[in-house]
Write an enzyme that holds these catalytic residues in place. Structure first.
Site, PDB file in Angstrom:
ATOM      1  CE  LYS A 119      -4.521  -1.502   1.928  1.00 37.17           C
ATOM      2  NZ  LYS A 119      -5.267  -1.666   2.910  1.00 37.17           N
ATOM      3  CE  LYS A 209      -6.340  -7.820  -1.052  1.00 36.68           C
ATOM      4  NZ  LYS A 209      -6.496  -7.301   0.397  1.00 36.68           N
ATOM      5  CE  LYS A 212     -13.246  -3.925   2.782  1.00 42.99           C
ATOM      6  NZ  LYS A 212     -12.045  -4.351   3.541  1.00 42.99           N
TER       7      LYS A 212
HETATM    8  P1  TYM Z   1     -10.230  -6.403   5.388  1.00 46.82           P
HETATM    9  O1  TYM Z   1     -11.340  -5.411   5.783  1.00 46.82           O
HETATM   10  O2  TYM Z   1      -9.292  -5.671   4.395  1.00 46.82           O
HETATM   11  O3  TYM Z   1     -10.866  -7.689   4.788  1.00 46.82           O
HETATM   12  C1  TYM Z   1     -11.630  -8.433   5.611  1.00 46.82           C
HETATM   13  C2  TYM Z   1     -11.465  -9.895   5.549  1.00 46.82           C
HETATM   14  O4  TYM Z   1     -11.699 -10.289   4.056  1.00 46.82           O
HETATM   15  C3  TYM Z   1     -10.578 -10.985   3.658  1.00 46.82           C
HETATM   16  N1  TYM Z   1     -10.376 -10.757   2.090  1.00 46.82           N
HETATM   17  C4  TYM Z   1     -10.465 -11.792   1.355  1.00 46.82           C
HETATM   18  N2  TYM Z   1     -10.285 -13.283   1.323  1.00 46.82           N
HETATM   19  C5  TYM Z   1     -10.245 -13.881   0.252  1.00 46.82           C
HETATM   20  N3  TYM Z   1     -10.013 -13.419  -0.900  1.00 46.82           N
HETATM   21  C6  TYM Z   1      -9.997 -11.831  -1.134  1.00 46.82           C
HETATM   22  N4  TYM Z   1      -9.726 -11.471  -2.320  1.00 46.82           N
HETATM   23  C7  TYM Z   1      -9.923 -11.003   0.122  1.00 46.82           C
HETATM   24  N5  TYM Z   1     -10.012  -9.926   0.199  1.00 46.82           N
HETATM   25  C8  TYM Z   1     -10.225  -9.579   1.594  1.00 46.82           C
HETATM   26  C9  TYM Z   1      -9.464 -10.368   4.388  1.00 46.82           C
HETATM   27  O5  TYM Z   1      -8.275 -11.297   4.629  1.00 46.82           O
HETATM   28  C10 TYM Z   1     -10.101 -10.427   5.788  1.00 46.82           C
HETATM   29  O6  TYM Z   1     -10.202 -11.565   6.605  1.00 46.82           O
HETATM   30  N6  TYM Z   1      -7.191  -5.720   9.202  1.00 46.82           N
HETATM   31  C11 TYM Z   1      -8.371  -6.490   8.901  1.00 46.82           C
HETATM   32  C12 TYM Z   1      -9.579  -6.177   9.573  1.00 46.82           C
HETATM   33  C13 TYM Z   1      -9.135  -6.636  11.069  1.00 46.82           C
HETATM   34  C14 TYM Z   1      -9.255  -7.801  11.761  1.00 46.82           C
HETATM   35  C15 TYM Z   1      -8.958  -7.515  12.899  1.00 46.82           C
HETATM   36  C16 TYM Z   1      -9.277  -9.277  11.049  1.00 46.82           C
HETATM   37  C17 TYM Z   1      -8.961  -5.422  12.226  1.00 46.82           C
HETATM   38  N7  TYM Z   1      -8.835  -6.106  13.075  1.00 46.82           N
HETATM   39  C18 TYM Z   1      -8.820  -8.689  14.023  1.00 46.82           C
HETATM   40  C19 TYM Z   1      -9.253 -10.251  11.880  1.00 46.82           C
HETATM   41  C20 TYM Z   1      -8.968  -9.804  13.375  1.00 46.82           C
HETATM   42  C21 TYM Z   1      -8.744  -6.088   7.420  1.00 46.82           C
HETATM   43  O7  TYM Z   1      -8.132  -5.028   6.856  1.00 46.82           O
HETATM   44  O8  TYM Z   1      -9.269  -6.806   6.774  1.00 46.82           O
END
Ligand code: TYM
Length: 345
Positions: A119, A209, A212
């Site tokens: 990023k 990937k 969003k």
């Molecule tokens: P975030 O909001 O970017 O994404 C949320 C979840 O979706 C999964 N994900 C995917 N899985 C499969 N294929 C894809 N293309 C794909 N894109 C996103 C991510 O791996 C994630 O599980 N930091 C985290 C949010 C967070 C979190 C936490 C998660 C904050 N605190 C504590 C678990 C525990 C995040 O930005 O995910």
């Protein structure tokens, strides 16, 4: 926490994609429906994580509610005592534990995080916030405050999960086992089944990937996409010129991604889905099958979304945030005592 905790969060910085849905939301909803009672299920909205990269702040409140509605539409029960649905910033212990953990985290350690490197390379150094740099520490605090053992996430978050284990082990070694260490990743995969560590790829560029925050959105299927528009995105997905369907993510990433998506939508093992289409040469026919499946899924999902009650969500927030504050403050207090910020027992 008297029961073992399963926890995950999905950021409210945009609409969720089918990658988020299959990578984290669905596994968590399945856990909630199968294991609440035996486990405590913590589903939260990491609103403090939402602006580690720039966003329109006028939209954040709406995004938070929208995400909660998506969770409910995916089948998260809102009125079960063992299922918590909360907003991270409503539990101030998250920020406070982050500061303490920050002081036990190396700058080099954070600089090596792949997501940060990717990023920051895109945004440019001048616009990278300390929040983006520091984001895995807040994520570790999210997990450790509740002593979560299991954390369903997609593949892109595995390094951050590994850091949560590292920092908890570091704190425990220094201050005598005051934190629960999340289970190792292999054990998590065993616990959740094959879906753990999933990475759905962008349809237009299947080497990256599905995200969003992708600007064009051409290769991204959002949960609120118009179903026929989403079907068109599938029909124009990038494939290859081999004219033979195979699951081979290295040599045929586009077709492999479509096979994976079809398997997830149908809830069938990937091997079975691959076996059904293996060697077929018409990519157009296969894309049509996937496109119809995607459109059907979105139509059904959006019907459920329209039925979600905001009052039920607000009631779940209020109930859960009370419990979450209580539990998180207990852990925080233990850490504060350990580091000398509060008198010891
Ligand atoms: P975030 O909001 O970017 O994404 C949320 C979840 O979706 C999964 N994900 C995917 N899985 C499969 N294929 C894809 N293309 C794909 N894109 C996103 C991510 O791996 C994630 O599980 N930091 C985290 C949010 C967070 C979190 C936490 C998660 C904050 N605190 C504590 C678990 C525990 C995040 O930005 O995910």
């Amino acid at each position: 926490m008297t029961k073992p905790v399963i926890l995950t969060g999905l950021r409210a910085n945009n609409n969720l994609t089918i990658g988020n849905y299959f990578g984290a939301l669905m596994p968590m909803v399945e856990m909630a429906n199968q294991k609440a009672g035996e486990y405590q299920i913590n589903m939260f909205i990491p609103d403090l994580h939402s602006f580690t990269t720039p966003i329109n702040h006028d939209e954040l409140q709406g995004q938070i509610m929208h995400n909660a509605r998506l969770f409910a539409a995916a089948g998260l029960p809102l009125d079960h005592d063992d299922i918590l649905l909360y907003r991270q910033s409503y539990v101030p212990a998250h920020s406070e534990l982050t500061w303490i953990l920050d002081c036990f985290t190396g700058v080099g350690e954070m600089g090596r995080m792949i997501e940060y490197k990717d990023k920051s390379a895109k945004i440019g150094d001048d616009r990278v916030s300390v929040g983006l740099f520091n984001y895995p520490v807040l994520m570790a605090a999210d997990i450790l405050l509740y002593g979560a053992k299991y954390v369903p996430v997609g593949e892109d978050q595995r390094q951050h999960l590994e850091f949560a284990r590292d920092i908890s082990e570091r704190i425990n070694a220094r201050f005598h086992d005051i934190l629960t260490v999340p289970d190792p990743l292999e054990k998590q995969t065993e616990f959740f089944g094959k879906g753990q560590g999933l990475r759905i790829k962008d349809l237009a560029d299947p080497t990256k990937k599905m995200s969003k925050s992708d600007d064009s959105g051409k290769g991204v299927i959002f949960l609120t996409d118009n179903p026929s528009e989403a079907a068109k995105k599938v029909m124009s997905a990038t494939t290859d010129d081999k004219a033979s369907i195979n699951y081979n993510p290295i040599e045929q990433p586009g077709i492999s991604n479509l096979l994976q998506i079809l398997a997830l939508l149908r809830g069938h093992p990937l091997d079975d889905v691959e076996a059904a289409y293996k060697g077929q040469s018409s990519y157009g026919d296969f894309k049509r099958i996937v496109a119809d499946e995607v459109a059907g899924f979105l139509t059904a999902f959006q019907a459920k979304l329209a039925d979600v009650s905001d009052n039920a969500i607000i009631a779940a927030f209020e109930r859960s945030e009370q419990v979450a504050n209580q539990q998180a403050n207990e852990t925080l207090h233990r850490v504060q005592q350990a580091v000398g910020l509060r008198p010891r027992g």
